[in-house]
Design a protein around this motif. Sequence first.
Motif: not given
Length: 109
Positions: A13-32
């Motif tokens: 059961w995945r009940n732990k939430v992990v959150a972190f901040r990214m720059s818009p450029e890093e987010d683009e790379v991750l999304e790709a």
Amino acid sequence: MKMERVLDQQGRWRNKVVAFRMSPEEDEVLEAKVKLSGLTKQEYIIRRLTDREIIVVGNPRVYKALRDQMTLIYQELQRLAVGEEVPPDLLETLQMVALTLNGLKEECE
């Protein structure tokens, strides 16, 4: 309203939430990378962080992501002035697309 537990493939059961901040450029790379992997963002991040292999299986979603990424790469390359250096993020995306296409080609052989 009772919430049902959604278990992963190993019955956890995945009940732990992990959150972190990214720059818009890093987010683009991750999304790709996520789109080209064919995985969910959650599964992609978990596999990368736990050093598990990411195997891309060709399916319509992956092929569409490849097509879309190649279109974006082409547009970015056209936008660059002659002699202008290719941005590192674009090179990374291009390398990822090439590796994915290469892997899919080997899969078909």
